[in-house]
Design a protein around this motif. Structure first.
Motif, mmCIF file in Angstrom:
data_model
loop_
_atom_site.group_PDB
_atom_site.id
_atom_site.type_symbol
_atom_site.label_atom_id
_atom_site.label_comp_id
_atom_site.label_asym_id
_atom_site.label_seq_id
_atom_site.Cartn_x
_atom_site.Cartn_y
_atom_site.Cartn_z
ATOM 1 N N GLY A 75 41.525 25.238 32.043
ATOM 2 C CA GLY A 75 42.767 25.511 31.526
ATOM 3 C C GLY A 75 43.626 26.945 31.524
ATOM 4 N N PHE A 76 42.961 27.836 32.467
ATOM 5 C CA PHE A 76 43.402 29.113 32.538
ATOM 6 C C PHE A 76 44.373 29.138 33.604
ATOM 7 C CE2 PHE A 76 40.487 30.041 29.236
ATOM 8 C CZ PHE A 76 40.098 31.494 29.324
ATOM 9 N N GLU A 77 44.957 30.232 33.677
ATOM 10 C CA GLU A 77 46.079 30.391 34.850
ATOM 11 C C GLU A 77 45.321 31.202 35.944
ATOM 12 O OE1 GLU A 77 49.784 33.108 35.891
ATOM 13 O OE2 GLU A 77 49.816 32.380 33.860
ATOM 14 N N LEU A 78 45.505 30.349 37.185
ATOM 15 C CA LEU A 78 45.036 31.314 38.279
ATOM 16 C C LEU A 78 45.701 32.685 38.553
ATOM 17 C CD1 LEU A 78 42.962 31.141 40.489
ATOM 18 C CD2 LEU A 78 44.326 29.918 42.008
ATOM 19 N N ASP A 113 46.168 34.507 27.582
ATOM 20 C CA ASP A 113 46.628 35.583 26.518
ATOM 21 C C ASP A 113 45.473 36.531 26.137
ATOM 22 O OD1 ASP A 113 49.221 34.861 27.016
ATOM 23 O OD2 ASP A 113 49.375 33.724 25.132
ATOM 24 N N ALA A 114 44.329 36.032 26.112
ATOM 25 C CA ALA A 114 43.012 36.740 25.242
ATOM 26 C C ALA A 114 41.967 37.080 26.298
ATOM 27 C CB ALA A 114 42.612 35.988 23.924
ATOM 28 N N GLU A 115 41.803 36.551 27.287
ATOM 29 C CA GLU A 115 40.817 36.718 28.029
ATOM 30 C C GLU A 115 41.037 36.655 29.464
ATOM 31 O OE1 GLU A 115 36.302 34.567 28.304
ATOM 32 O OE2 GLU A 115 37.871 33.655 27.148
ATOM 33 N N ALA A 170 32.171 36.547 34.936
ATOM 34 C CA ALA A 170 32.250 37.552 34.106
ATOM 35 C C ALA A 170 33.570 37.426 33.208
ATOM 36 C CB ALA A 170 31.893 39.108 34.297
ATOM 37 N N SER A 171 33.482 37.454 31.977
ATOM 38 C CA SER A 171 34.715 37.395 31.291
ATOM 39 C C SER A 171 34.793 38.535 30.129
ATOM 40 C CB SER A 171 34.655 36.099 29.985
ATOM 41 O OG SER A 171 33.660 36.456 29.194
ATOM 42 N N GLU A 172 36.172 39.080 29.926
ATOM 43 C CA GLU A 172 36.399 39.943 29.164
ATOM 44 C C GLU A 172 37.297 39.864 28.237
ATOM 45 O OE1 GLU A 172 37.548 43.483 31.662
ATOM 46 O OE2 GLU A 172 37.436 42.409 33.287
ATOM 47 N N THR A 173 37.357 40.277 27.123
ATOM 48 C CA THR A 173 38.499 39.956 26.340
ATOM 49 C C THR A 173 39.574 40.958 26.424
ATOM 50 O OG1 THR A 173 37.638 41.304 24.417
ATOM 51 C CG2 THR A 173 37.209 39.133 24.394
#
Length: 195
Positions: A128-131, A152-154, A172-175
């Motif tokens: 559900g994130f934006e590409l 907005d957060a990640e 890899a995810s980062e806030t």
């Protein structure tokens, strides 16, 4: 009376009661003064790294130390289910993931040039994130894609490859609040090596 001599002792080593205490103390001091070989690590800020080899998946990768998890994920596709083995490291404010699929069947491999774009679309829809960005990112002659998803957060950066009859996913995810690991994401993604 039969005398049995113990095997494995060196003749030049006196026992403790035969002037050995002094020699042993000298050897202990000598060993304490020697510098031990350091463990090979990659340093990136405060993150500690460890090299992990996945024999079944046929690759290795440097993963940040943290709580490690292992799970199985099944992704539904129009050509059947694809089972993945997923490994993740969870240092503070981030997540580093590597996954590989079981061997794909002939139906799933029938249209190889569409596998990566379709799989990428599946990941985008599920999160559900934006590409944010998308590009071809081959590993030598191995076809691959790199894409970035944001909310907005990640921010999550993915690389996916089709290696023979397996899909490999590195992510890899980062806030948004934690900019200290920005270099760690690239280090992690670039450390993926096929065996």
């Amino acid at each position: 009376m039969l005398t049995i001599q113990a095997q494995g002792f060196l003749d030049n080593r006196p026992d403790f009661f035969d002037k050995g205490r002094l020699q042993m103390e000298q050897e202990i001091k000598q060993l304490e003064q020697q510098n031990p070989q350091p463990i090979l690590t990659i340093e990136s800020g405060e993150i500690q790294w460890q090299n992990i080899i996945f024999k079944e998946g046929g690759f290795s990768i440097w993963m940040p130390a943290g709580t490690m998890t292992e799970e199985t994920e099944i992704i539904e596709t129009e050509k059947g289910k694809i089972k993945f083995k997923v490994f993740a490291s969870h240092p503070a404010s981030a997540r580093f993931v590597v996954a590989y699929s079981d061997i794909l069947n002939s139906q799933q491999l029938a249209n190889k040039q569409n596998i990566l774009p379709k799989f990428q679309k599946k990941i985008v829809n599920v999160t559900g994130f934006e590409l944010s960005s998308d590009r071809s990112y081959n590993l030598g002659d191995i076809p691959g894609r790199e894409f970035v998803l944001k909310n907005d957060a990640e921010t999550i950066t993915f690389r996916i490859y089709l290696v023979g009859q397996r899909l490999h996913i590195i992510g890899a995810s980062e806030t948004a609040k934690n900019n200290q690991i920005a270099g760690a994401v690239v280090t992690f993604l670039d450390s993926f090596k096929l065996n």
